[in-house]
Design an enzyme around this catalytic site. Structure first.
Site, PDB file in Angstrom:
ATOM      1  N   HIS A 217       0.849  -1.193   0.000  1.00  0.00           N
ATOM      2  CA  HIS A 217       0.000   0.000   0.000  1.00  0.00           C
ATOM      3  C   HIS A 217       0.877   1.233   0.000  1.00  0.00           C
ATOM      4  O   HIS A 217       0.448   2.321   0.343  1.00  0.00           O
ATOM      5  CB  HIS A 217      -0.902   0.040   1.224  1.00  0.00           C
ATOM      6  CG  HIS A 217      -1.630  -1.239   1.432  1.00  0.00           C
ATOM      7  ND1 HIS A 217      -1.140  -2.238   2.224  1.00  0.00           N
ATOM      8  CD2 HIS A 217      -2.787  -1.686   0.914  1.00  0.00           C
ATOM      9  CE1 HIS A 217      -1.977  -3.263   2.191  1.00  0.00           C
ATOM     10  NE2 HIS A 217      -2.983  -2.964   1.402  1.00  0.00           N
ATOM     11  N   HIS A 399      -5.974   7.753   5.175  1.00  0.00           N
ATOM     12  CA  HIS A 399      -6.804   8.159   6.312  1.00  0.00           C
ATOM     13  C   HIS A 399      -7.843   9.215   5.911  1.00  0.00           C
ATOM     14  O   HIS A 399      -8.986   9.173   6.361  1.00  0.00           O
ATOM     15  CB  HIS A 399      -5.939   8.672   7.462  1.00  0.00           C
ATOM     16  CG  HIS A 399      -6.731   8.922   8.704  1.00  0.00           C
ATOM     17  ND1 HIS A 399      -7.402   7.914   9.354  1.00  0.00           N
ATOM     18  CD2 HIS A 399      -7.010  10.064   9.389  1.00  0.00           C
ATOM     19  CE1 HIS A 399      -8.044   8.423  10.395  1.00  0.00           C
ATOM     20  NE2 HIS A 399      -7.825   9.718  10.438  1.00  0.00           N
ATOM     21  N   ARG A 541      -0.491   0.517  10.819  1.00  0.00           N
ATOM     22  CA  ARG A 541       0.333   0.486   9.613  1.00  0.00           C
ATOM     23  C   ARG A 541       1.657   1.178   9.813  1.00  0.00           C
ATOM     24  O   ARG A 541       2.661   0.823   9.217  1.00  0.00           O
ATOM     25  CB  ARG A 541      -0.404   1.212   8.474  1.00  0.00           C
ATOM     26  CG  ARG A 541      -1.531   0.426   7.908  1.00  0.00           C
ATOM     27  CD  ARG A 541      -1.232   0.016   6.486  1.00  0.00           C
ATOM     28  NE  ARG A 541      -2.125  -1.043   6.112  1.00  0.00           N
ATOM     29  CZ  ARG A 541      -3.274  -0.851   5.464  1.00  0.00           C
ATOM     30  NH1 ARG A 541      -3.631   0.339   5.081  1.00  0.00           N
ATOM     31  NH2 ARG A 541      -4.035  -1.870   5.183  1.00  0.00           N
ATOM     32  N   ASP A 554      -0.063  11.962  14.731  1.00  0.00           N
ATOM     33  CA  ASP A 554      -0.824  10.800  14.273  1.00  0.00           C
ATOM     34  C   ASP A 554      -2.105  11.254  13.571  1.00  0.00           C
ATOM     35  O   ASP A 554      -2.880  12.036  14.131  1.00  0.00           O
ATOM     36  CB  ASP A 554      -1.183   9.923  15.472  1.00  0.00           C
ATOM     37  CG  ASP A 554      -2.085   8.782  15.046  1.00  0.00           C
ATOM     38  OD1 ASP A 554      -1.612   7.926  14.291  1.00  0.00           O
ATOM     39  OD2 ASP A 554      -3.269   8.787  15.438  1.00  0.00           O
ATOM     40  N   GLY A 556      -4.952   9.787  12.955  1.00  0.00           N
ATOM     41  CA  GLY A 556      -6.195   9.442  13.640  1.00  0.00           C
ATOM     42  C   GLY A 556      -6.449  10.329  14.856  1.00  0.00           C
ATOM     43  O   GLY A 556      -7.599  10.659  15.177  1.00  0.00           O
TER      44      GLY A 556
HETATM   45  P1  ADP Z   1      -5.281   2.056   8.177  1.00  0.00           P
HETATM   46  O1  ADP Z   1      -4.242   2.113   9.249  1.00  0.00           O
HETATM   47  O2  ADP Z   1      -6.000   0.751   8.106  1.00  0.00           O
HETATM   48  O3  ADP Z   1      -4.781   2.555   6.862  1.00  0.00           O
HETATM   49  P2  ADP Z   1      -6.455   4.672   8.641  1.00  0.00           P
HETATM   50  O4  ADP Z   1      -5.305   5.226   7.880  1.00  0.00           O
HETATM   51  O5  ADP Z   1      -7.799   5.136   8.247  1.00  0.00           O
HETATM   52  O6  ADP Z   1      -6.431   3.078   8.657  1.00  0.00           O
HETATM   53  O7  ADP Z   1      -6.313   5.042  10.169  1.00  0.00           O
HETATM   54  C1  ADP Z   1      -5.055   5.151  10.780  1.00  0.00           C
HETATM   55  C2  ADP Z   1      -5.270   5.606  12.212  1.00  0.00           C
HETATM   56  O8  ADP Z   1      -5.891   4.576  12.974  1.00  0.00           O
HETATM   57  C3  ADP Z   1      -3.977   5.885  12.939  1.00  0.00           C
HETATM   58  O9  ADP Z   1      -3.551   7.214  12.687  1.00  0.00           O
HETATM   59  C4  ADP Z   1      -4.345   5.667  14.397  1.00  0.00           C
HETATM   60  O10 ADP Z   1      -4.812   6.848  15.011  1.00  0.00           O
HETATM   61  C5  ADP Z   1      -5.521   4.719  14.337  1.00  0.00           C
HETATM   62  N1  ADP Z   1      -5.180   3.396  14.863  1.00  0.00           N
HETATM   63  C6  ADP Z   1      -4.406   2.454  14.301  1.00  0.00           C
HETATM   64  N2  ADP Z   1      -4.371   1.356  15.081  1.00  0.00           N
HETATM   65  C7  ADP Z   1      -5.128   1.637  16.180  1.00  0.00           C
HETATM   66  C8  ADP Z   1      -5.501   0.925  17.371  1.00  0.00           C
HETATM   67  N3  ADP Z   1      -5.055  -0.307  17.573  1.00  0.00           N
HETATM   68  N4  ADP Z   1      -6.302   1.540  18.267  1.00  0.00           N
HETATM   69  C9  ADP Z   1      -6.730   2.794  18.063  1.00  0.00           C
HETATM   70  N5  ADP Z   1      -6.429   3.505  16.968  1.00  0.00           N
HETATM   71  C10 ADP Z   1      -5.635   2.948  16.043  1.00  0.00           C
HETATM   72 MG    MG Z   2      -4.030   4.464   6.565  1.00  0.00          MG
END
Ligand code: ADP
Ligand code: MG
Length: 575
Positions: A217, A399, A541, A554, A556
């Site tokens: 990815h 994200h 990731r 971060d 998220g």
């Molecule tokens: P992906 O990681 O599947 O690509 P996204 O990019 O939409 O999904 O989301 C990434 C966000 O998810 C990170 O910035 C973090 O804040 C959150 N995240 C990742 N793993 C966890 C977890 N185990 N618990 C809580 N939040 C998490």
């Molecule tokens: Mg992501």
């Protein structure tokens, strides 16, 4: 560069429709993906695979006799939702249990895990085997944390062949684990992929350079070197993978299947030039090469790159790897004729979401909730690019689009529920389901979980007070922590959620008005999200390239703080 598409938003859906139209001999569409269009004479264990789209032939192209029974197909690079996985597995199930198998990515683990729990609740015996073949994604002493790349094919093929032989679920699970334990992969990239409609590539590799260990990815690689010759690349691949021999394998004499995989825009002819050296090097090392594969097995859109996978055989794995199979993208030997599966043999999930009784007070609260979710969707539209950029630093760059898609679907679902007379709990539950379904990824699963946890506390009966909202957000925090297993300091959205919830609870307990308490807590969340810049990622990731994220907050955590502010604006309008 992806050149041909209609509306980029519809790309994954239209791709799946075209794939199904072209592949009716093997597959038929169901909610969430595809299942086989044929059945054998005896029921077998069902092997259900899946992941984001953009990796063809993974995952739909590997469905057919001798290989997978169904594939859950998510949006571009986004894991399918629990609902999609559950739907595909329910349709693929032949009465002898389900093996779920997929690459080890946080979002897939959460969604498939939820699906497994629901399938078990529905009385279906269900197991999971994660694919963890990428040697660069975690050290040797931490095999379980490695991600899955082209080794997917090996694990799926071996499991599918065992199922075809009539093995029971215990045995199918056992050989899938064995195949994964004996499979190692190494990938490189020369240039990033460009998603349909995007302005530029998801990531860049400078001209003349090659990223080592880059994920499918676009997760950043662990090193960058000058582009080698084909022979030098073969040497890099083979030297590293021979240094990674699984337990129980020793040279000379070991039998091995090499799979040289193109990631999207490397030509077959180039791959053959590389394979020429791989074959010589393996043979020189004393390995016995069995049934090699050169081609595209797990791609990353139009990414310029390649990976080498080695499957170290024992007698059982060799028999299963060589067994016949017939799928749109991977065929071997002759598979006996089979009958078309009847419509009445495909079980479907009950899709109707009920709107239960609710009091007027709770309905009024649901209206405010729908407004807040809708305002959140509008806000996330405006911030999608920025959130994508943050995620690109150490993650996979999705994200922004994930939050955008998820919140938009949640807003529509919440409004539809309100129009049908839903109370707070029902509106939040519907919104959460839609968010998880359409957002995909880790954040989709987590936001879905948060909304339904909040809904569970608010209920459909009681008026929404400051105390109840506080209890609700505490429940939301607890649910996320239980679900995703992250702790403060792991560099996730938890680092914004915990300070937000603690601050809100403290102020409401001290009798502050809800909007005042929320306003303060939202500021705390923003500051906490910014402070995650100083942390190194340990989860998700971004984890395998933790240091790279130093200096960047971060994504998220940042999006959570943005949502907290948007909800505040809606609360203020209510005052
Ligand atoms: P992906 O990681 O599947 O690509 P996204 O990019 O939409 O999904 O989301 C990434 C966000 O998810 C990170 O910035 C973090 O804040 C959150 N995240 C990742 N793993 C966890 C977890 N185990 N618990 C809580 N939040 C998490
Ligand atoms: Mg992501």
């Amino acid at each position: 560069m992806t050149r041909l598409f209609n509306d980029p938003d519809d790309f994954a859906e239209e791709m799946i429709e075209g794939f199904v139209a072209a592949s009716a001999r093997w597959v038929r569409p169901v909610t969430g993906g595809v299942v086989r269009s044929t059945r054998g004479s005896e029921p077998t264990v069902a092997v259900v695979i899946g992941g984001g789209s953009g990796h063809y032939p993974a995952f739909g192209g590997l469905v057919g006799p001798g290989l997978a029974h169904g594939a859950a197909m998510g949006n571009l690079f986004a894991s399918p939702s629990a609902h999609q996985v559950q739907s595909v597995a329910t349709a693929a199930h032949e009465g002898r249990g389900v093996l779920l198998s997929f690459g080890n990515y946080a979002g897939d683990v959460l969604h498939f895990g939820q699906a497994q729990a629901r399938l078990r609740d529905a009385g279906i015996d269900c197991r999971t085997v994660l694919v963890t073949d990428d040697v660069w994604s975690a050290p040797k002493d931490d095999l379980d944390r490695r991600r899955g790349i082209a080794g997917d094919l090996v694990v799926f093929k071996v499991a599918g062949a065992a199922a075809e032989e009539g093995a029971d679920l215990d045995d199918v699970e056992r050989v899938a684990r064995l195949a994964n334990a004996r499979t190692r992969s190494f990938g490189v990239a020369f240039g990033g992929c460009t998603l349909p409609g995007a302005d530029g590539p998801l990531f860049d590799v400078p001209t003349g350079r090659m990223a080592v260990g880059l994920g499918i990815h676009g997760e950043p690689g662990i090193d960058e070197v000058d582009v080698p010759t084909a022979a030098q690349l073969a040497e890099m691949f083979v030297a590293k993978l021979l240094d990674e021999l699984p337990d129980g394998v020793s040279l000379p004499g070991a039998r091995v299947v090499p799979i040289l995989n193109g990631l999207g825009s490397v030509k077959y002819e180039e791959l053959f030039v590389v394979y020429r050296s791989i074959d010589r090097l393996l043979t020189a090392a004393g390995a016995v090469v069995v049934s090699p594969e050169v081609g595209e097995f797990c791609t990353s859109f139009d990414m310029a790159g390649a990976s080498l996978t080695l499957l170290w055989l024992d007698d059982e794995l060799e028999r299963l790897w060589l067994a016949p199979c017939d799928t749109p993208a991977f065929r071997r030997g002759a598979v006996p004729d089979r009958r078309a599966v009847g419509d009445d043999e495909i079980a479907a999930l009950d899709e109707a979401q009920e709107i239960g009784e609710a009091t007027d007070a709770s309905r009024a609260a649901a209206t405010v909730i729908a407004r807040a979710v809708s305002a959140t969707a509008v806000m996330l539209d405006a911030h999608a690019d920025e959130l994508g950029r943050l995620d690109r630093v150490a993650g996979d760059g999705d994200h922004g689009i994930g939050m955008q898609r998820g919140s938009r679907a949640a807003a529509e679902a919440a409004q539809a529920a309100v129009d049908a007379g839903a109370g707070a709990r029902t509106a939040l539950e519907h919104a959460g389901e839609a968010w998880a379904d359409k957002g995909g990824g880790t954040s989709g699963a987590i936001w879905g979980e948060m909304l339904s946890a909040l809904g569970a506390v608010l209920g459909d009966d009681d008026a929404v007070t400051a105390e109840r909202v506080t209890t609700g957000v505490v429940g939301m925090k607890d649910a996320v922590m239980a679900f995703g297993d992250a702790r403060p300091g792991d560099k996730t959205m938890i680092d914004a959620i915990v300070p937000f919830v603690d601050d809100l609870a403290e102020r409401v307990a001290a009798d502050d008005a809800l909007t005042d308490a929320w306003a303060h807590a939202a500021e705390v969340a923003t500051a906490a999200a910014q402070q995650t810049s100083e942390l190194t990622a340990r989860l998700g990731r971004a984890r395998s390239h933790g240091d790279r994220s130093l200096g960047t907050p971060d994504p998220g955590a940042v999006s959570f703080a943005l949502v907290a502010h948007t909800v505040l604006d809606v609360l203020k309008e209510e005052d």
